[in-house]
Design a protein around this motif. Structure first.
Motif, PDB file in Angstrom:
ATOM      1  N   ASP A 159       3.521 -45.689  -7.049  1.00  0.00           N
ATOM      2  CA  ASP A 159       4.387 -45.979  -5.907  1.00  0.00           C
ATOM      3  C   ASP A 159       5.510 -44.956  -5.745  1.00  0.00           C
ATOM      4  OD1 ASP A 159       2.965 -48.292  -5.197  1.00  0.00           O
ATOM      5  OD2 ASP A 159       4.054 -49.464  -6.702  1.00  0.00           O
ATOM      6  N   SER A 160       5.525 -43.964  -6.588  1.00  0.00           N
ATOM      7  CA  SER A 160       6.591 -42.961  -6.584  1.00  0.00           C
ATOM      8  C   SER A 160       6.544 -42.080  -5.336  1.00  0.00           C
ATOM      9  CB  SER A 160       6.465 -42.079  -7.827  1.00  0.00           C
ATOM     10  OG  SER A 160       7.318 -40.976  -7.742  1.00  0.00           O
ATOM     11  N   GLN A 161       7.716 -41.595  -4.933  1.00  0.00           N
ATOM     12  CA  GLN A 161       7.813 -40.659  -3.818  1.00  0.00           C
ATOM     13  C   GLN A 161       7.361 -39.260  -4.218  1.00  0.00           C
ATOM     14  OE1 GLN A 161       8.618 -41.333  -0.575  1.00  0.00           O
ATOM     15  NE2 GLN A 161       8.400 -43.432  -1.309  1.00  0.00           N
ATOM     16  N   LEU A 162       7.099 -39.051  -5.500  1.00  0.00           N
ATOM     17  CA  LEU A 162       6.685 -37.736  -5.961  1.00  0.00           C
ATOM     18  C   LEU A 162       5.401 -37.271  -5.301  1.00  0.00           C
ATOM     19  CD1 LEU A 162       7.465 -38.077  -9.774  1.00  0.00           C
ATOM     20  CD2 LEU A 162       8.809 -36.898  -8.037  1.00  0.00           C
ATOM     21  N   SER A 192       4.423 -37.734  -2.116  1.00  0.00           N
ATOM     22  CA  SER A 192       4.700 -37.115  -0.813  1.00  0.00           C
ATOM     23  C   SER A 192       5.406 -35.777  -0.998  1.00  0.00           C
ATOM     24  CB  SER A 192       5.503 -38.058   0.091  1.00  0.00           C
ATOM     25  OG  SER A 192       6.727 -38.396  -0.499  1.00  0.00           O
ATOM     26  N   GLU A 193       6.248 -35.659  -2.015  1.00  0.00           N
ATOM     27  CA  GLU A 193       6.895 -34.372  -2.307  1.00  0.00           C
ATOM     28  C   GLU A 193       5.852 -33.339  -2.717  1.00  0.00           C
ATOM     29  OE1 GLU A 193      10.020 -34.895  -5.194  1.00  0.00           O
ATOM     30  OE2 GLU A 193      10.840 -36.599  -4.081  1.00  0.00           O
ATOM     31  N   ALA A 194       4.906 -33.737  -3.557  1.00  0.00           N
ATOM     32  CA  ALA A 194       3.853 -32.812  -3.990  1.00  0.00           C
ATOM     33  C   ALA A 194       2.986 -32.399  -2.808  1.00  0.00           C
ATOM     34  CB  ALA A 194       2.999 -33.453  -5.073  1.00  0.00           C
ATOM     35  N   LYS A 195       2.641 -33.352  -1.958  1.00  0.00           N
ATOM     36  CA  LYS A 195       1.835 -33.040  -0.776  1.00  0.00           C
ATOM     37  C   LYS A 195       2.570 -32.045   0.110  1.00  0.00           C
ATOM     38  CE  LYS A 195      -0.255 -35.058   3.333  1.00  0.00           C
ATOM     39  NZ  LYS A 195      -0.418 -36.294   4.119  1.00  0.00           N
ATOM     40  N   GLY A 196       3.868 -32.257   0.299  1.00  0.00           N
ATOM     41  CA  GLY A 196       4.675 -31.334   1.090  1.00  0.00           C
ATOM     42  C   GLY A 196       4.670 -29.930   0.511  1.00  0.00           C
ATOM     43  N   ARG A 197       4.787 -29.860  -0.794  1.00  0.00           N
ATOM     44  CA  ARG A 197       4.776 -28.552  -1.454  1.00  0.00           C
ATOM     45  C   ARG A 197       3.420 -27.863  -1.326  1.00  0.00           C
ATOM     46  NH1 ARG A 197       5.792 -26.555  -7.217  1.00  0.00           N
ATOM     47  NH2 ARG A 197       5.742 -24.329  -6.808  1.00  0.00           N
ATOM     48  N   VAL A 198       2.340 -28.626  -1.468  1.00  0.00           N
ATOM     49  CA  VAL A 198       1.006 -28.047  -1.311  1.00  0.00           C
ATOM     50  C   VAL A 198       0.837 -27.502   0.105  1.00  0.00           C
ATOM     51  CG1 VAL A 198      -1.471 -28.600  -1.159  1.00  0.00           C
ATOM     52  CG2 VAL A 198      -0.111 -29.430  -3.096  1.00  0.00           C
ATOM     53  N   LEU A 199       1.237 -28.287   1.102  1.00  0.00           N
ATOM     54  CA  LEU A 199       1.103 -27.846   2.489  1.00  0.00           C
ATOM     55  C   LEU A 199       1.966 -26.621   2.762  1.00  0.00           C
ATOM     56  CD1 LEU A 199       1.043 -31.302   4.282  1.00  0.00           C
ATOM     57  CD2 LEU A 199      -0.880 -29.744   3.891  1.00  0.00           C
ATOM     58  N   GLU A 200       3.150 -26.592   2.171  1.00  0.00           N
ATOM     59  CA  GLU A 200       4.043 -25.443   2.321  1.00  0.00           C
ATOM     60  C   GLU A 200       3.427 -24.187   1.700  1.00  0.00           C
ATOM     61  OE1 GLU A 200       8.100 -24.268   0.132  1.00  0.00           O
ATOM     62  OE2 GLU A 200       8.230 -26.118   1.318  1.00  0.00           O
ATOM     63  N   GLU A 201       2.898 -24.313   0.496  1.00  0.00           N
ATOM     64  CA  GLU A 201       2.273 -23.175  -0.183  1.00  0.00           C
ATOM     65  C   GLU A 201       1.037 -22.702   0.569  1.00  0.00           C
ATOM     66  OE1 GLU A 201       3.469 -21.414  -2.485  1.00  0.00           O
ATOM     67  OE2 GLU A 201       4.946 -22.661  -3.477  1.00  0.00           O
ATOM     68  N   TYR A 202       0.270 -23.655   1.088  1.00  0.00           N
ATOM     69  CA  TYR A 202      -0.950 -23.321   1.825  1.00  0.00           C
ATOM     70  C   TYR A 202      -0.627 -22.546   3.100  1.00  0.00           C
ATOM     71  CZ  TYR A 202      -5.391 -23.814   4.253  1.00  0.00           C
ATOM     72  OH  TYR A 202      -6.553 -23.553   4.919  1.00  0.00           O
ATOM     73  N   ALA A 203       0.454 -22.950   3.751  1.00  0.00           N
ATOM     74  CA  ALA A 203       0.834 -22.310   5.013  1.00  0.00           C
ATOM     75  C   ALA A 203       1.376 -20.896   4.812  1.00  0.00           C
ATOM     76  CB  ALA A 203       1.874 -23.158   5.741  1.00  0.00           C
ATOM     77  N   ASN A 204       1.925 -20.603   3.656  1.00  0.00           N
ATOM     78  CA  ASN A 204       2.518 -19.275   3.410  1.00  0.00           C
ATOM     79  C   ASN A 204       1.511 -18.272   2.914  1.00  0.00           C
ATOM     80  OD1 ASN A 204       5.068 -20.062   4.199  1.00  0.00           O
ATOM     81  ND2 ASN A 204       5.488 -20.944   2.199  1.00  0.00           N
TER      82      ASN A 204
END
Length: 128
Positions: free
Chosen positions: A111-114, A116-128
């Motif tokens: 149930d941790s917010q971690l 969504s944070e990890a997903k955000g980081r993956v999407l950020e890395e993928y986009a760069n």
């Protein structure tokens, strides 16, 4: 059977790389798999999402799954608990892929917010 399915997984990865496809590969990779994965994905940006929890939690989840009755008995899960424990203690699953972007995610609390944070980081890395 596990080794054969892993070879098949790697063959499929090679096929997709040759076709210049983007892909996500999921497995219980072992420390020794890092060099093989690096060679298969040469020229690709590798984003390694490393899911972690305590050895105790991993064993408890493995046992729960083994006893759930939902997995085919051919997996021999109940016979493999001791082997898994020794693998965890020896660090067999401590995968490192040279040059990969590694994102560690603690999976102790689903149930941790971690996540969504990890997903955000993956999407950020993928986009760069």
């Amino acid at each position: 059977m596990g080794k054969a399915s892993f070879v098949s997984l790697l063959d499929k990865c090679r096929e997709l790389v040759l076709a210049k496809e983007n892909l996500i590969v999921e497995s219980a990779f072992r420390k020794s798999d890092g060099a093989v994965l690096k060679s298969i994905f040469k020229g690709y940006k590798i984003i390694h999402v490393n899911c972690r929890t305590s050895n105790k939690m991993t064993i408890a989840r493995f046992e729960q799954r083994a006893l759930s009755g939902e997995r085919h008995h051919g997996h021999l899960d109940t016979d493999n608990v001791q082997e898994l424990s020794s693998f965890l203690n020896a660090g067999i699953f401590e995968l490192k892929i040279a040059g990969a972007i590694r994102i560690d995610v603690c999976t102790s609390d689903f149930d941790s917010q971690l996540y969504s944070e990890a997903k955000g980081r993956v999407l950020e890395e993928y986009a760069n």
